[in-house]
Motif scaffolding. Structure first.
Motif, PDB file in Angstrom:
ATOM      1  N   GLN A  67       0.811  -1.215   0.000  1.00  0.00           N
ATOM      2  CA  GLN A  67       0.000   0.000   0.000  1.00  0.00           C
ATOM      3  C   GLN A  67       0.846   1.268   0.000  1.00  0.00           C
ATOM      4  OE1 GLN A  67      -2.425  -0.647   3.513  1.00  0.00           O
ATOM      5  NE2 GLN A  67      -4.046  -1.598   2.294  1.00  0.00           N
ATOM      6  N   ARG A  68       2.023   1.185   0.601  1.00  0.00           N
ATOM      7  CA  ARG A  68       2.843   2.386   0.773  1.00  0.00           C
ATOM      8  C   ARG A  68       4.316   1.982   0.832  1.00  0.00           C
ATOM      9  NH1 ARG A  68       2.220   6.088   6.227  1.00  0.00           N
ATOM     10  NH2 ARG A  68       4.265   7.108   6.190  1.00  0.00           N
ATOM     11  N   ILE A  69       5.175   2.840   0.273  1.00  0.00           N
ATOM     12  CA  ILE A  69       6.622   2.613   0.301  1.00  0.00           C
ATOM     13  C   ILE A  69       7.280   3.887   0.828  1.00  0.00           C
ATOM     14  CG2 ILE A  69       8.668   2.079  -1.066  1.00  0.00           C
ATOM     15  CD1 ILE A  69       6.739   0.780  -3.131  1.00  0.00           C
ATOM     16  N   ASP A  70       8.047   3.753   1.897  1.00  0.00           N
ATOM     17  CA  ASP A  70       8.744   4.898   2.498  1.00  0.00           C
ATOM     18  C   ASP A  70      10.251   4.738   2.338  1.00  0.00           C
ATOM     19  OD1 ASP A  70       6.419   6.124   3.408  1.00  0.00           O
ATOM     20  OD2 ASP A  70       6.449   5.023   5.306  1.00  0.00           O
ATOM     21  N   ALA A  71      10.933   5.842   2.056  1.00  0.00           N
ATOM     22  CA  ALA A  71      12.386   5.833   1.983  1.00  0.00           C
ATOM     23  C   ALA A  71      12.972   5.909   3.388  1.00  0.00           C
ATOM     24  CB  ALA A  71      12.881   7.015   1.152  1.00  0.00           C
ATOM     25  N   GLU A  72      13.972   5.088   3.651  1.00  0.00           N
ATOM     26  CA  GLU A  72      14.715   5.130   4.910  1.00  0.00           C
ATOM     27  C   GLU A  72      16.198   5.003   4.573  1.00  0.00           C
ATOM     28  OE1 GLU A  72      13.369   2.508   7.978  1.00  0.00           O
ATOM     29  OE2 GLU A  72      11.239   3.057   7.726  1.00  0.00           O
ATOM     30  N   ARG A  73      16.818   6.162   4.289  1.00  0.00           N
ATOM     31  CA  ARG A  73      18.215   6.225   3.849  1.00  0.00           C
ATOM     32  C   ARG A  73      18.397   5.379   2.593  1.00  0.00           C
ATOM     33  NH1 ARG A  73      21.605   8.778   7.444  1.00  0.00           N
ATOM     34  NH2 ARG A  73      20.701   9.238   9.480  1.00  0.00           N
ATOM     35  N   ASP A  74      19.237   4.341   2.638  1.00  0.00           N
ATOM     36  CA  ASP A  74      19.481   3.518   1.458  1.00  0.00           C
ATOM     37  C   ASP A  74      18.497   2.353   1.349  1.00  0.00           C
ATOM     38  OD1 ASP A  74      21.658   5.072   0.693  1.00  0.00           O
ATOM     39  OD2 ASP A  74      23.023   3.934   1.959  1.00  0.00           O
ATOM     40  N   TYR A  75      17.474   2.359   2.188  1.00  0.00           N
ATOM     41  CA  TYR A  75      16.474   1.296   2.189  1.00  0.00           C
ATOM     42  C   TYR A  75      15.111   1.872   1.834  1.00  0.00           C
ATOM     43  CZ  TYR A  75      19.774  -1.722   4.745  1.00  0.00           C
ATOM     44  OH  TYR A  75      20.853  -2.473   5.114  1.00  0.00           O
ATOM     45  N   VAL A  76      14.188   0.978   1.528  1.00  0.00           N
ATOM     46  CA  VAL A  76      12.775   1.345   1.465  1.00  0.00           C
ATOM     47  C   VAL A  76      12.019   0.426   2.415  1.00  0.00           C
ATOM     48  CG1 VAL A  76      12.789   2.286  -0.870  1.00  0.00           C
ATOM     49  CG2 VAL A  76      12.415  -0.164  -0.548  1.00  0.00           C
ATOM     50  N   LEU A 132      13.766  -3.240   2.620  1.00  0.00           N
ATOM     51  CA  LEU A 132      14.415  -3.747   1.411  1.00  0.00           C
ATOM     52  C   LEU A 132      15.562  -2.826   1.060  1.00  0.00           C
ATOM     53  CD1 LEU A 132      14.164  -5.858  -0.930  1.00  0.00           C
ATOM     54  CD2 LEU A 132      12.738  -4.176  -2.115  1.00  0.00           C
ATOM     55  N   LEU A 133      16.741  -3.385   0.791  1.00  0.00           N
ATOM     56  CA  LEU A 133      17.918  -2.579   0.464  1.00  0.00           C
ATOM     57  C   LEU A 133      17.816  -2.088  -0.970  1.00  0.00           C
ATOM     58  CD1 LEU A 133      20.656  -1.403   1.221  1.00  0.00           C
ATOM     59  CD2 LEU A 133      21.711  -3.584   0.580  1.00  0.00           C
ATOM     60  N   GLN A 134      17.270  -0.899  -1.143  1.00  0.00           N
ATOM     61  CA  GLN A 134      17.103  -0.290  -2.463  1.00  0.00           C
ATOM     62  C   GLN A 134      16.696   1.168  -2.257  1.00  0.00           C
ATOM     63  OE1 GLN A 134      14.824  -2.620  -5.157  1.00  0.00           O
ATOM     64  NE2 GLN A 134      15.499  -1.475  -6.908  1.00  0.00           N
ATOM     65  N   THR A 135      17.142   2.055  -3.152  1.00  0.00           N
ATOM     66  CA  THR A 135      16.717   3.443  -3.028  1.00  0.00           C
ATOM     67  C   THR A 135      15.313   3.596  -3.610  1.00  0.00           C
ATOM     68  OG1 THR A 135      17.645   4.127  -5.162  1.00  0.00           O
ATOM     69  CG2 THR A 135      19.093   4.256  -3.231  1.00  0.00           C
ATOM     70  N   ILE A 136      14.595   4.569  -3.122  1.00  0.00           N
ATOM     71  CA  ILE A 136      13.214   4.751  -3.552  1.00  0.00           C
ATOM     72  C   ILE A 136      13.139   5.159  -5.024  1.00  0.00           C
ATOM     73  CG2 ILE A 136      13.033   7.183  -2.844  1.00  0.00           C
ATOM     74  CD1 ILE A 136      10.160   6.466  -1.850  1.00  0.00           C
ATOM     75  N   THR A 137      14.143   5.917  -5.503  1.00  0.00           N
ATOM     76  CA  THR A 137      14.119   6.342  -6.901  1.00  0.00           C
ATOM     77  C   THR A 137      14.330   5.162  -7.845  1.00  0.00           C
ATOM     78  OG1 THR A 137      14.869   8.571  -6.357  1.00  0.00           O
ATOM     79  CG2 THR A 137      15.223   7.825  -8.624  1.00  0.00           C
ATOM     80  N   SER A 138      15.294   4.301  -7.530  1.00  0.00           N
ATOM     81  CA  SER A 138      15.536   3.149  -8.406  1.00  0.00           C
ATOM     82  C   SER A 138      14.367   2.174  -8.362  1.00  0.00           C
ATOM     83  CB  SER A 138      16.836   2.438  -8.015  1.00  0.00           C
ATOM     84  OG  SER A 138      16.777   1.944  -6.687  1.00  0.00           O
ATOM     85  N   LEU A 139      13.715   2.073  -7.204  1.00  0.00           N
ATOM     86  CA  LEU A 139      12.546   1.189  -7.121  1.00  0.00           C
ATOM     87  C   LEU A 139      11.376   1.764  -7.913  1.00  0.00           C
ATOM     88  CD1 LEU A 139      11.146  -1.290  -5.993  1.00  0.00           C
ATOM     89  CD2 LEU A 139      10.613   0.028  -3.935  1.00  0.00           C
ATOM     90  N   GLN A 140      11.179   3.067  -7.848  1.00  0.00           N
ATOM     91  CA  GLN A 140      10.079   3.698  -8.576  1.00  0.00           C
ATOM     92  C   GLN A 140      10.142   3.383 -10.063  1.00  0.00           C
ATOM     93  OE1 GLN A 140      10.162   7.955  -8.609  1.00  0.00           O
ATOM     94  NE2 GLN A 140       8.097   8.164  -9.443  1.00  0.00           N
ATOM     95  N   GLU A 141      11.349   3.335 -10.605  1.00  0.00           N
ATOM     96  CA  GLU A 141      11.518   3.084 -12.039  1.00  0.00           C
ATOM     97  C   GLU A 141      11.072   1.682 -12.442  1.00  0.00           C
ATOM     98  OE1 GLU A 141      15.633   3.961 -12.290  1.00  0.00           O
ATOM     99  OE2 GLU A 141      15.325   6.095 -12.707  1.00  0.00           O
ATOM    100  N   ARG A 142      10.910   0.785 -11.459  1.00  0.00           N
ATOM    101  CA  ARG A 142      10.508  -0.592 -11.757  1.00  0.00           C
ATOM    102  C   ARG A 142       9.052  -0.880 -11.386  1.00  0.00           C
ATOM    103  NH1 ARG A 142      14.371  -4.378  -8.766  1.00  0.00           N
ATOM    104  NH2 ARG A 142      13.589  -5.900 -10.275  1.00  0.00           N
ATOM    105  N   LEU A 143       8.357   0.167 -10.892  1.00  0.00           N
ATOM    106  CA  LEU A 143       6.971   0.003 -10.485  1.00  0.00           C
ATOM    107  C   LEU A 143       6.030   0.477 -11.590  1.00  0.00           C
ATOM    108  CD1 LEU A 143       7.160   1.302  -6.805  1.00  0.00           C
ATOM    109  CD2 LEU A 143       7.021  -1.089  -7.554  1.00  0.00           C
TER     110      LEU A 143
END
Length: 260
Positions: free
Chosen positions: A168-177, A193-204
């Motif tokens: 339902q929701r994804i929050d950034a926490e430093r180098d994690y989401v 999850l060890l991933q930046t929010i910007t790189s994850l957004q590109e795959r959503l």
């Protein structure tokens, strides 16, 4: 003060081509002195007001903007708003004597917020953040129909499969989401999850998820409404009753989702 535009794009190892924007000549001079001592940046110009800064950004395509906030007519926040959404926008470090605009500055995706009088080591750290962000390799978005459908996340001593439809929701926490997941029993669960929010957004799938803030992505179906808080500030109301602030950079896309 201008440097002739070379026309060649800067490589990751090249110095950050930097534009200083401040209406106080002594502040500009001090910033030039500090920048001369910082490895990895090259001052290519200065501007004394926001309109001049926008013209020089178009002419010189700098990598970095050292941007004062309080200037006559066109202030630093207005300059940053004009740059929002531009693919070639420079990184922005706000440099100011005022600390009360920090929240709005970071809503505009500023890399850092440095208070005057500027300490050289503080500016060096800010520049280091720009270099780190610049070195990130963007991941090309997958072709339509190949968006992420599931996540495999570490939890205790195992890997847990989380369907994207349940997030339902994804929050950034430093180098994690942090993934906030709905469960059939109604209880909420979250996973790191060890991933930046910007790189994850590109795959959503953008038809399923929308970014509302530099540190928050929501599933579209989890948004129950939008609320105007006044003074141009908007919040997204979620199905579980939360009100989450919408960053100014992302507000046009959120309003478009609502047909506004």
């Amino acid at each position: 003060m201008l440097e002739r535009e070379s026309g060649a794009p800067a490589r990751p190892s090249a110095p950050l081509r930097t534009l200083i924007v401040d209406d106080e000549p002594l502040a500009v001079e001090r910033m030039q002195v500090i920048c001369a001592r910082i490895e990895g940046i090259s001052v290519i110009g200065t501007a004394s007001d926001g309109q001049a800064a926008l013209r020089l950004i178009d002419a010189l395509s700098p990598d970095l903007l050292l941007l004062d906030l309080t200037m006559p007519e066109t202030d630093g926040l207005t300059v940053a708003r004009n740059l929002a959404g531009r693919a070639d926008a420079p990184a922005v470090i706000f440099v100011t004597a005022h600390d009360e605009f920090a929240v709005e500055a970071f809503d505009l995706d500023a890399v850092d917020y440095v208070l005057k009088p500027v300490a050289p080591d503080r500016l060096q750290r800010a520049v280091g953040r720009v270099v780190a962000r610049r070195s990130e390799r963007p991941v090309p978005p997958p072709p339509p129909g190949e968006w992420l459908e599931e996540f495999w996340v570490p939890h205790r001593s195992e890997l847990v499969r989380v369907p994207a439809a349940d997030v339902q929701r994804i929050d950034a926490e430093r180098d994690y989401v942090r993934l906030h997941v709905a469960r059939p029993d109604g209880n909420a669960q979250s996973y790191l999850l060890l991933q930046t929010i910007t790189s994850l957004q590109e795959r959503l799938d953008p038809e399923r998820f929308i970014r509302i803030h530099r540190s928050c992505i929501l599933q579209r179906s989890h948004v129950s409404g939008l609320r105007h808080e006044g003074l141009g500030v908007w919040s997204a109301e979620t199905a579980d009753g939360e009100a989450l602030r919408i960053g100014r950079t992302y507000l046009p896309a959120v309003k478009k989702m609502a047909g506004r």
